[in-house]
Design a protein around this motif. Structure first.
Motif, PDB file in Angstrom:
ATOM      1  N   ARG A   1       0.982  -1.127   0.107  1.00 16.54           N
ATOM      2  CA  ARG A   1       0.085  -0.067  -0.121  1.00 16.54           C
ATOM      3  C   ARG A   1       0.679   1.350  -0.044  1.00 16.54           C
ATOM      4  O   ARG A   1       0.382   2.523  -0.287  1.00 16.54           O
ATOM      5  CB  ARG A   1      -1.029   0.085   1.101  1.00 16.54           C
ATOM      6  CG  ARG A   1      -1.818  -1.071   1.341  1.00 16.54           C
ATOM      7  CD  ARG A   1      -2.894  -1.181   2.314  1.00 16.54           C
ATOM      8  NE  ARG A   1      -3.748   0.180   2.422  1.00 16.54           N
ATOM      9  CZ  ARG A   1      -4.175   0.321   3.598  1.00 16.54           C
ATOM     10  NH1 ARG A   1      -4.056  -0.134   4.497  1.00 16.54           N
ATOM     11  NH2 ARG A   1      -5.075   1.408   3.368  1.00 16.54           N
ATOM     12  N   LYS A   2       2.089   1.270   0.416  1.00 16.18           N
ATOM     13  CA  LYS A   2       2.978   2.329   0.436  1.00 16.18           C
ATOM     14  C   LYS A   2       4.333   2.027  -0.213  1.00 16.18           C
ATOM     15  O   LYS A   2       4.834   1.056  -0.278  1.00 16.18           O
ATOM     16  CB  LYS A   2       3.093   2.510   1.951  1.00 16.18           C
ATOM     17  CG  LYS A   2       2.101   3.193   2.613  1.00 16.18           C
ATOM     18  CD  LYS A   2       2.226   3.275   3.990  1.00 16.18           C
ATOM     19  CE  LYS A   2       2.586   2.064   4.889  1.00 16.18           C
ATOM     20  NZ  LYS A   2       1.521   1.143   5.549  1.00 16.18           N
TER      21      LYS A   2
ATOM     22  N   SER B   1       1.474   7.262  -0.885  1.00 21.68           N
ATOM     23  CA  SER B   1       0.228   6.271  -0.556  1.00 21.68           C
ATOM     24  C   SER B   1      -0.348   5.874  -1.754  1.00 21.68           C
ATOM     25  O   SER B   1      -0.691   6.764  -2.630  1.00 21.68           O
ATOM     26  CB  SER B   1      -0.729   6.827   0.228  1.00 21.68           C
ATOM     27  OG  SER B   1      -1.912   6.221   0.299  1.00 21.68           O
TER      28      SER B   1
ATOM     29  N   ASP C   1      -2.981   4.489  -2.111  1.00 21.31           N
ATOM     30  CA  ASP C   1      -4.569   4.718  -1.697  1.00 21.31           C
ATOM     31  C   ASP C   1      -4.788   6.327  -2.165  1.00 21.31           C
ATOM     32  O   ASP C   1      -5.811   6.674  -2.903  1.00 21.31           O
ATOM     33  CB  ASP C   1      -5.184   4.535  -0.237  1.00 21.31           C
ATOM     34  CG  ASP C   1      -4.934   2.929  -0.234  1.00 21.31           C
ATOM     35  OD1 ASP C   1      -5.175   2.240  -1.192  1.00 21.31           O
ATOM     36  OD2 ASP C   1      -4.743   2.855   1.078  1.00 21.31           O
TER      37      ASP C   1
END
Length: 168
Positions: A66-67, A85, A87
């Protein structure tokens, strides 16, 4: 066997620092001062690589995928650590010093180089602490074992002497 060229760059482009995603499906790479993410399931001609924010050089993908930890492109060991990120598609610059960050398996802490020191950074508390120093020498690279129990690094040692020779 199975050698496959993943990118096709012109002679003036410099593609470097490939970083595998934890699932092996994507690859982050950098070109000058920008990083990109490509899908390894597609050929280069089919790609539309995701462009990461300018001034962020991808260095280490978190294990949860996710990172991505990275640093600014200039400044050597004092460049600054940022977390991209996937997201939010944004970079959070956590430190104003440091380079070459490497995630630990908890997806919360990472190690990075800061001049002649290896430091540990907690991205939630934003606190850093020195883990090891090789002063007066310099650090070159950094890696962590999968179980987080061993740190591997290279040290650059410079000797500087003056010599005198007579010509005959």
């Amino acid at each position: 066997s199975g050698l496959q060229q993943l990118t096709t760059a012109s002679a003036s482009d410099a593609i470097f620092y490939p970083v595998w995603s934890s699932d092996g499906a994507r690859l982050a790479f950098s070109e000058r001062t920008v990083s990109f993410i490509m899908d390894l399931g597609k050929t280069w001609k089919e790609q539309s690589p995701q462009v990461l924010p300018s001034g962020f050089i991808a260095w280490s993908w978190s294990r949860d995928g996710r990172k991505i930890a990275g640093n600014k492109p200039f400044g050597g060991a004092s460049a600054g650590i940022g977390i991209y990120s996937l997201d939010s598609r944004s970079v959070d610059w956590i430190t104003d010093r440091g380079a070459r960050p490497v995630w630990l398996s908890d997806n919360r802490r990472l190690l990075f180089l800061d001049g002649d020191k290896i430091k540990l950074l907690d991205i939630q508390s934003r606190k850093t602490r020195e883990v090891f120093s090789v002063a007066p020498n310099s650090l070159g690279s950094l890696s962590v074992s999968r179980d987080d129990r061993r740190i591997y690094f290279s040290v650059a040692v410079a000797d500087a002497d003056i010599w005198l020779m007579s010509l005959e």
